[in-house]
Design a protein around this motif. Structure first.
Motif, PDB file in Angstrom:
ATOM      1  N   PHE A   1     -27.609 -65.402 -32.942  1.00  0.00           N
ATOM      2  CA  PHE A   1     -28.763 -66.104 -33.227  1.00  0.00           C
ATOM      3  C   PHE A   1     -28.811 -66.216 -34.662  1.00  0.00           C
ATOM      4  O   PHE A   1     -29.026 -67.185 -35.308  1.00  0.00           O
ATOM      5  CB  PHE A   1     -30.192 -65.617 -32.505  1.00  0.00           C
ATOM      6  CG  PHE A   1     -31.112 -66.410 -33.280  1.00  0.00           C
ATOM      7  CD1 PHE A   1     -31.630 -67.770 -32.962  1.00  0.00           C
ATOM      8  CD2 PHE A   1     -32.024 -65.584 -33.899  1.00  0.00           C
ATOM      9  CE1 PHE A   1     -32.519 -68.433 -33.998  1.00  0.00           C
ATOM     10  CE2 PHE A   1     -33.171 -66.123 -34.816  1.00  0.00           C
ATOM     11  CZ  PHE A   1     -33.182 -67.609 -34.700  1.00  0.00           C
ATOM     12  N   PHE A   2     -28.903 -64.892 -35.184  1.00  0.00           N
ATOM     13  CA  PHE A   2     -29.254 -64.960 -36.693  1.00  0.00           C
ATOM     14  C   PHE A   2     -27.968 -65.566 -37.370  1.00  0.00           C
ATOM     15  O   PHE A   2     -28.307 -66.380 -38.422  1.00  0.00           O
ATOM     16  CB  PHE A   2     -29.505 -63.355 -37.234  1.00  0.00           C
ATOM     17  CG  PHE A   2     -30.784 -62.999 -36.682  1.00  0.00           C
ATOM     18  CD1 PHE A   2     -31.969 -63.442 -37.186  1.00  0.00           C
ATOM     19  CD2 PHE A   2     -30.859 -62.087 -35.601  1.00  0.00           C
ATOM     20  CE1 PHE A   2     -33.195 -63.038 -36.671  1.00  0.00           C
ATOM     21  CE2 PHE A   2     -32.275 -61.629 -35.039  1.00  0.00           C
ATOM     22  CZ  PHE A   2     -33.325 -62.056 -35.824  1.00  0.00           C
ATOM     23  N   VAL A   3     -26.776 -65.124 -37.147  1.00  0.00           N
ATOM     24  CA  VAL A   3     -25.477 -65.847 -37.619  1.00  0.00           C
ATOM     25  C   VAL A   3     -25.411 -67.103 -37.309  1.00  0.00           C
ATOM     26  O   VAL A   3     -25.355 -67.904 -38.727  1.00  0.00           O
ATOM     27  CB  VAL A   3     -24.429 -65.137 -36.979  1.00  0.00           C
ATOM     28  CG1 VAL A   3     -22.984 -65.978 -37.595  1.00  0.00           C
ATOM     29  CG2 VAL A   3     -24.012 -63.557 -37.393  1.00  0.00           C
ATOM     30  N   GLU A   4     -25.803 -67.815 -36.222  1.00  0.00           N
ATOM     31  CA  GLU A   4     -25.650 -69.159 -36.054  1.00  0.00           C
ATOM     32  C   GLU A   4     -26.701 -70.001 -36.658  1.00  0.00           C
ATOM     33  O   GLU A   4     -26.560 -71.225 -37.388  1.00  0.00           O
ATOM     34  CB  GLU A   4     -25.577 -69.480 -34.633  1.00  0.00           C
ATOM     35  CG  GLU A   4     -24.856 -70.775 -34.421  1.00  0.00           C
ATOM     36  CD  GLU A   4     -24.569 -71.306 -33.137  1.00  0.00           C
ATOM     37  OE1 GLU A   4     -23.552 -71.581 -32.597  1.00  0.00           O
ATOM     38  OE2 GLU A   4     -25.445 -70.581 -32.060  1.00  0.00           O
ATOM     39  N   PHE A   5     -27.897 -69.591 -36.881  1.00  0.00           N
ATOM     40  CA  PHE A   5     -29.070 -69.975 -37.401  1.00  0.00           C
ATOM     41  C   PHE A   5     -28.913 -70.192 -38.855  1.00  0.00           C
ATOM     42  O   PHE A   5     -29.272 -71.275 -39.503  1.00  0.00           O
ATOM     43  CB  PHE A   5     -30.380 -69.405 -37.047  1.00  0.00           C
ATOM     44  CG  PHE A   5     -31.704 -70.209 -37.556  1.00  0.00           C
ATOM     45  CD1 PHE A   5     -32.154 -71.308 -36.784  1.00  0.00           C
ATOM     46  CD2 PHE A   5     -32.311 -69.709 -38.616  1.00  0.00           C
ATOM     47  CE1 PHE A   5     -33.299 -71.861 -37.095  1.00  0.00           C
ATOM     48  CE2 PHE A   5     -33.277 -70.415 -38.974  1.00  0.00           C
ATOM     49  CZ  PHE A   5     -33.999 -71.433 -38.376  1.00  0.00           C
ATOM     50  N   PHE A   6     -28.616 -69.241 -39.527  1.00  0.00           N
ATOM     51  CA  PHE A   6     -28.317 -69.207 -40.946  1.00  0.00           C
ATOM     52  C   PHE A   6     -27.216 -70.325 -41.313  1.00  0.00           C
ATOM     53  O   PHE A   6     -27.362 -70.949 -42.185  1.00  0.00           O
ATOM     54  CB  PHE A   6     -27.648 -67.902 -41.571  1.00  0.00           C
ATOM     55  CG  PHE A   6     -27.155 -67.794 -42.733  1.00  0.00           C
ATOM     56  CD1 PHE A   6     -27.953 -67.666 -44.000  1.00  0.00           C
ATOM     57  CD2 PHE A   6     -25.721 -67.697 -42.921  1.00  0.00           C
ATOM     58  CE1 PHE A   6     -27.728 -67.780 -45.133  1.00  0.00           C
ATOM     59  CE2 PHE A   6     -25.435 -67.741 -44.225  1.00  0.00           C
ATOM     60  CZ  PHE A   6     -26.223 -67.788 -45.383  1.00  0.00           C
ATOM     61  N   MET A   7     -26.033 -70.221 -40.414  1.00  0.00           N
ATOM     62  CA  MET A   7     -25.121 -71.341 -40.907  1.00  0.00           C
ATOM     63  C   MET A   7     -25.532 -72.797 -40.505  1.00  0.00           C
ATOM     64  O   MET A   7     -25.023 -73.560 -41.237  1.00  0.00           O
ATOM     65  CB  MET A   7     -23.602 -70.986 -39.894  1.00  0.00           C
ATOM     66  CG  MET A   7     -22.885 -69.731 -40.510  1.00  0.00           C
ATOM     67  SD  MET A   7     -22.549 -69.656 -42.063  1.00  0.00           S
ATOM     68  CE  MET A   7     -21.307 -71.065 -42.195  1.00  0.00           C
TER      69      MET A   7
ATOM     70  N   LEU B   1     -15.064 -76.600 -41.487  1.00  0.00           N
ATOM     71  CA  LEU B   1     -14.448 -75.232 -41.299  1.00  0.00           C
ATOM     72  C   LEU B   1     -15.408 -74.402 -40.775  1.00  0.00           C
ATOM     73  O   LEU B   1     -15.277 -73.636 -40.063  1.00  0.00           O
ATOM     74  CB  LEU B   1     -13.533 -74.850 -42.765  1.00  0.00           C
ATOM     75  CG  LEU B   1     -13.027 -73.548 -42.512  1.00  0.00           C
ATOM     76  CD1 LEU B   1     -12.069 -73.494 -41.423  1.00  0.00           C
ATOM     77  CD2 LEU B   1     -12.531 -72.866 -43.868  1.00  0.00           C
ATOM     78  N   SER B   2     -16.496 -74.501 -41.503  1.00  0.00           N
ATOM     79  CA  SER B   2     -17.783 -73.561 -41.143  1.00  0.00           C
ATOM     80  C   SER B   2     -18.207 -73.842 -39.832  1.00  0.00           C
ATOM     81  O   SER B   2     -18.443 -73.057 -39.207  1.00  0.00           O
ATOM     82  CB  SER B   2     -18.942 -73.795 -42.350  1.00  0.00           C
ATOM     83  OG  SER B   2     -18.364 -73.218 -43.574  1.00  0.00           O
ATOM     84  N   LEU B   3     -18.215 -75.162 -39.609  1.00  0.00           N
ATOM     85  CA  LEU B   3     -18.672 -75.524 -38.337  1.00  0.00           C
ATOM     86  C   LEU B   3     -17.917 -74.911 -37.079  1.00  0.00           C
ATOM     87  O   LEU B   3     -18.342 -74.414 -36.071  1.00  0.00           O
ATOM     88  CB  LEU B   3     -18.872 -77.063 -38.072  1.00  0.00           C
ATOM     89  CG  LEU B   3     -19.353 -77.708 -36.640  1.00  0.00           C
ATOM     90  CD1 LEU B   3     -20.731 -77.144 -36.528  1.00  0.00           C
ATOM     91  CD2 LEU B   3     -18.950 -79.421 -36.764  1.00  0.00           C
ATOM     92  N   GLY B   4     -16.511 -75.228 -37.387  1.00  0.00           N
ATOM     93  CA  GLY B   4     -15.521 -74.626 -36.289  1.00  0.00           C
ATOM     94  C   GLY B   4     -15.389 -73.029 -36.126  1.00  0.00           C
ATOM     95  O   GLY B   4     -15.367 -72.390 -34.984  1.00  0.00           O
ATOM     96  N   LEU B   5     -15.571 -72.357 -37.546  1.00  0.00           N
ATOM     97  CA  LEU B   5     -15.280 -70.963 -37.246  1.00  0.00           C
ATOM     98  C   LEU B   5     -16.735 -70.552 -36.722  1.00  0.00           C
ATOM     99  O   LEU B   5     -16.890 -69.573 -35.855  1.00  0.00           O
ATOM    100  CB  LEU B   5     -15.524 -70.359 -38.755  1.00  0.00           C
ATOM    101  CG  LEU B   5     -13.838 -70.716 -39.303  1.00  0.00           C
ATOM    102  CD1 LEU B   5     -13.873 -69.973 -40.905  1.00  0.00           C
ATOM    103  CD2 LEU B   5     -12.881 -69.898 -38.413  1.00  0.00           C
ATOM    104  N   THR B   6     -17.979 -71.065 -36.682  1.00  0.00           N
ATOM    105  CA  THR B   6     -19.146 -70.718 -36.236  1.00  0.00           C
ATOM    106  C   THR B   6     -19.367 -70.795 -34.962  1.00  0.00           C
ATOM    107  O   THR B   6     -19.699 -70.054 -34.171  1.00  0.00           O
ATOM    108  CB  THR B   6     -20.344 -71.337 -37.177  1.00  0.00           C
ATOM    109  OG1 THR B   6     -20.280 -70.989 -38.554  1.00  0.00           O
ATOM    110  CG2 THR B   6     -21.747 -70.722 -36.904  1.00  0.00           C
ATOM    111  N   GLY B   7     -18.734 -71.969 -34.404  1.00  0.00           N
ATOM    112  CA  GLY B   7     -18.541 -72.302 -33.121  1.00  0.00           C
ATOM    113  C   GLY B   7     -17.669 -71.618 -32.554  1.00  0.00           C
ATOM    114  O   GLY B   7     -17.808 -70.996 -31.369  1.00  0.00           O
ATOM    115  N   THR B   8     -16.548 -71.042 -32.957  1.00  0.00           N
ATOM    116  CA  THR B   8     -15.668 -70.219 -32.298  1.00  0.00           C
ATOM    117  C   THR B   8     -16.390 -68.632 -32.173  1.00  0.00           C
ATOM    118  O   THR B   8     -15.951 -68.101 -31.009  1.00  0.00           O
ATOM    119  CB  THR B   8     -14.510 -70.035 -33.306  1.00  0.00           C
ATOM    120  OG1 THR B   8     -13.819 -71.366 -33.294  1.00  0.00           O
ATOM    121  CG2 THR B   8     -13.340 -69.041 -32.638  1.00  0.00           C
ATOM    122  N   GLY B   9     -17.029 -68.203 -33.016  1.00  0.00           N
ATOM    123  CA  GLY B   9     -17.609 -67.172 -33.182  1.00  0.00           C
ATOM    124  C   GLY B   9     -18.646 -66.922 -31.869  1.00  0.00           C
ATOM    125  O   GLY B   9     -18.827 -66.190 -31.030  1.00  0.00           O
TER     126      GLY B   9
END
Length: 194
Positions: A23-29, A101-109
């Motif tokens: 949650f914290f990772v994705e909310f930040f991104m 790129l950030s969207l894709g990497l965060t989505g992959t995580g």
């Protein structure tokens, strides 16, 4: 406590830690790149954490109390949808594309975390209790949403627009509505048995 409940408790505890951490990772991104879909999914990670925390506390409760909590959970599944509507409205007025790129990497995580949670909960998916169904449906839907986020990031490389992100955010809303209906039906069945 029987072996089934011990296994379920352990599984749910792991799922809580994974969901709350991401949650914290994705909310930040989401805030950093202005993504509706990541925002919706991050709120969903928080909601999944809350659902699983409540599942831990519901062990040993009566069937009627668990059914009532199932009603509450069906409502909780709608919370990310409300957040998506607000975020989507803002994005609709200014459909700027998030950084692909950030969207894709965060989505992959997020996909990795959600697939892990779904696989952990897979053996419990046929349970009749609405609480357990809530946990499984949340993890399953989140994995589907993450695939859509990754696709939106790829589409955004070729079509620089906020629309793919916005469409995925609305899709996450629809998935949560479907899950809420399934959990509500399970809660109704439990209530009729109590």
């Amino acid at each position: 406590m029987n072996l089934f409940k011990m296994n379920l408790r352990k599984t749910v505890s792991i799922v809580i830690v994974l969901n709350l951490s991401y949650f914290f990772v994705e909310f930040f991104m989401a805030n950093k790149i202005g993504s509706v879909s990541l925002f919706a999914d991050s709120i969903d990670f928080l909601e999944d954490s809350a659902v699983n925390i409540l599942i831990l506390f519901a062990f040993g409760w009566s069937l009627k109390a668990r059914a009532n909590l199932g009603y509450l959970f069906s409502g909780l599944l709608l919370i990310p949808g409300m957040a998506v509507l607000w975020s989507a409205w803002q994005k609709f007025q200014n459909p700027v594309a998030p950084e692909s790129l950030s969207l894709g990497l965060t989505g992959t995580g997020a996909l990795i975390v959600n697939l892990t949670c779904a696989l952990l909960l897979l053996k419990f998916r046929h349970e009749t209790e609405s609480l357990i169904k809530a946990a499984y449906f949340s993890a399953r839907n989140d994995a589907v949403a993450n695939v859509a986020i990754i696709v939106a990031s790829i589409v955004s490389i070729f079509w620089i627009s906020g629309w793919p992100d916005l469409i995925v955010g609305i899709g996450i809303l629809l998935l949560n509505l479907d899950s809420a209906a399934e959990v509500l039906e399970a809660a109704r069945k439990e209530k009729s048995l109590s």
